[in-house]
Write an enzyme that holds these catalytic residues in place. Structure first.
Site, PDB file in Angstrom:
ATOM      1  N   SER A 179      66.985   1.856  64.114  1.00 37.64           N
ATOM      2  CA  SER A 179      68.215   2.623  63.965  1.00 37.64           C
ATOM      3  C   SER A 179      68.970   2.702  65.135  1.00 37.64           C
ATOM      4  O   SER A 179      68.297   2.666  66.162  1.00 37.64           O
ATOM      5  CB  SER A 179      68.097   4.019  63.292  1.00 37.64           C
ATOM      6  OG  SER A 179      69.030   4.752  63.348  1.00 37.64           O
ATOM      7  N   TYR A 230      64.294  12.444  62.841  1.00 37.11           N
ATOM      8  CA  TYR A 230      64.475  11.303  62.612  1.00 37.11           C
ATOM      9  C   TYR A 230      64.627  10.428  64.103  1.00 37.11           C
ATOM     10  O   TYR A 230      64.125   9.246  64.099  1.00 37.11           O
ATOM     11  CB  TYR A 230      65.641  10.899  61.874  1.00 37.11           C
ATOM     12  CG  TYR A 230      66.083   9.595  61.477  1.00 37.11           C
ATOM     13  CD1 TYR A 230      65.312   8.813  60.364  1.00 37.11           C
ATOM     14  CD2 TYR A 230      66.981   8.753  61.943  1.00 37.11           C
ATOM     15  CE1 TYR A 230      65.632   7.804  59.864  1.00 37.11           C
ATOM     16  CE2 TYR A 230      67.208   7.528  61.530  1.00 37.11           C
ATOM     17  CZ  TYR A 230      66.483   7.058  60.648  1.00 37.11           C
ATOM     18  OH  TYR A 230      66.819   5.802  60.266  1.00 37.11           O
TER      19      TYR A 230
END
Length: 276
Positions: A133, A146
């Site tokens: 990501s 995250y």
């Protein structure tokens, strides 16, 4: 024989798109999902599917056994796509919630990778693609769990790449920015399950977070459809020398450069404005 690829997190989004795309490209795709209902839906859509819960080692082991039965004991590709985001300031995040985040986003991926690597090493070839990501490149407020899991995945992958040198097994990172999936809806559920917003000093900021997570339409003017990840994924699987990293979406490209060019404090100001 068709080259076989196992994909995690195929209930929606990038994983579902990848399962259909790679099938159309001639791969033998084994799509996996956490729930039995999602596996049934994948099967009904014409895909070969197995149940695989990254938060459960027994489920991972059973899925690998079933996959190898379906592929005749061979596996060319593994797309470690399954993950979710746990929002919330780190000071408000229960340790159990952080552990759940890592169980799915890193530890489950590690357990699965270890199980399939011997098959690839024995064949002298294979491809492992990790779905990272933009948040594995830069940090943003209220996304610490995250961020930590994806930063860890980046370091994990860099190390594994060095250790696989000369084996015929290549490993790549796909680094998407904003992609239109069920990610925000799943993040909202995780937020409500674990964060006590009413008693936090970040209460006002959390209202903005919730508004962002439940806002209809694209999450950003730079958002792309899951199909934007398919050409990089195919290249990672088929190129003679796959790239180490495949940045996807304009924000990922921009942040990759800014991280190199700017001081940490200047970059912090940009990230606070972008992600606060």
């Amino acid at each position: 024989m068709k080259r076989s690829v196992l994909i995690t997190g195929c209930s929606s989004g990038i994983g579902l798109c990848a399962a259909h795309f790679l099938t159309a490209q001639g791969f033998q795709v084994i799509a996996s999902a956490r729930s039995a209902d999602d596996v049934a839906a994948l099967t009904a859509a014409g895909l070969t599917a197995v149940q695989l819960d990254l938060n459960n080692e027994a489920s991972i082991e059973a899925a690998v056994t079933k996959t190898l039965q379906l592929t005749g004991g061979r596996l060319y590709g593994l797309f470690n796509n399954g993950a979710y985001g746990q929002p919330g300031a780190l000071e408000d995040l229960p340790t159990a919630a952080l552990r759940e985040q890592f169980n799915t986003n890193l530890f489950g991926t590690h357990h699965l990778t270890r199980l399939v690597l011997p098959v690839m090493l024995a064949a002298g070839e294979g491809r492992i693609i990790q779905n990272s990501s933009i948040l594995g490149i830069v940090a943003m407020p209220f996304r610490g769990a995250y961020n930590a899991s994806k930063f860890a995945l980046e370091g994990y992958t860099d190390t594994l790449r060095l250790e696989l040198t000369g084996t015929g097994v290549q490993i790549s990172l796909i680094e998407p920015g904003p992609i239109e999936t069920q990610f925000r809806a799943n993040s909202k559920t995780a937020f409500l399950n674990h964060i006590d917003a009413d008693h936090s000093r970040h209460h006002a900021g959390y209202q903005q977070t919730l508004a962002r997570l439940q806002r209809p339409g694209p999450s950003s003017k730079f958002s792309l459809a899951p199909e934007a990840c398919m050409a990089p994924l195919l290249d990672a699987l088929t190129s003679k020398r796959a790239k180490i990293r495949y940045p996807i979406t304009r924000p990922t490209h921009i942040m990759s450069w800014l991280r190199r060019l700017l001081s940490a404090r200047v970059l912090d100001r940009i990230l606070l404005k972008a992600g606060g």
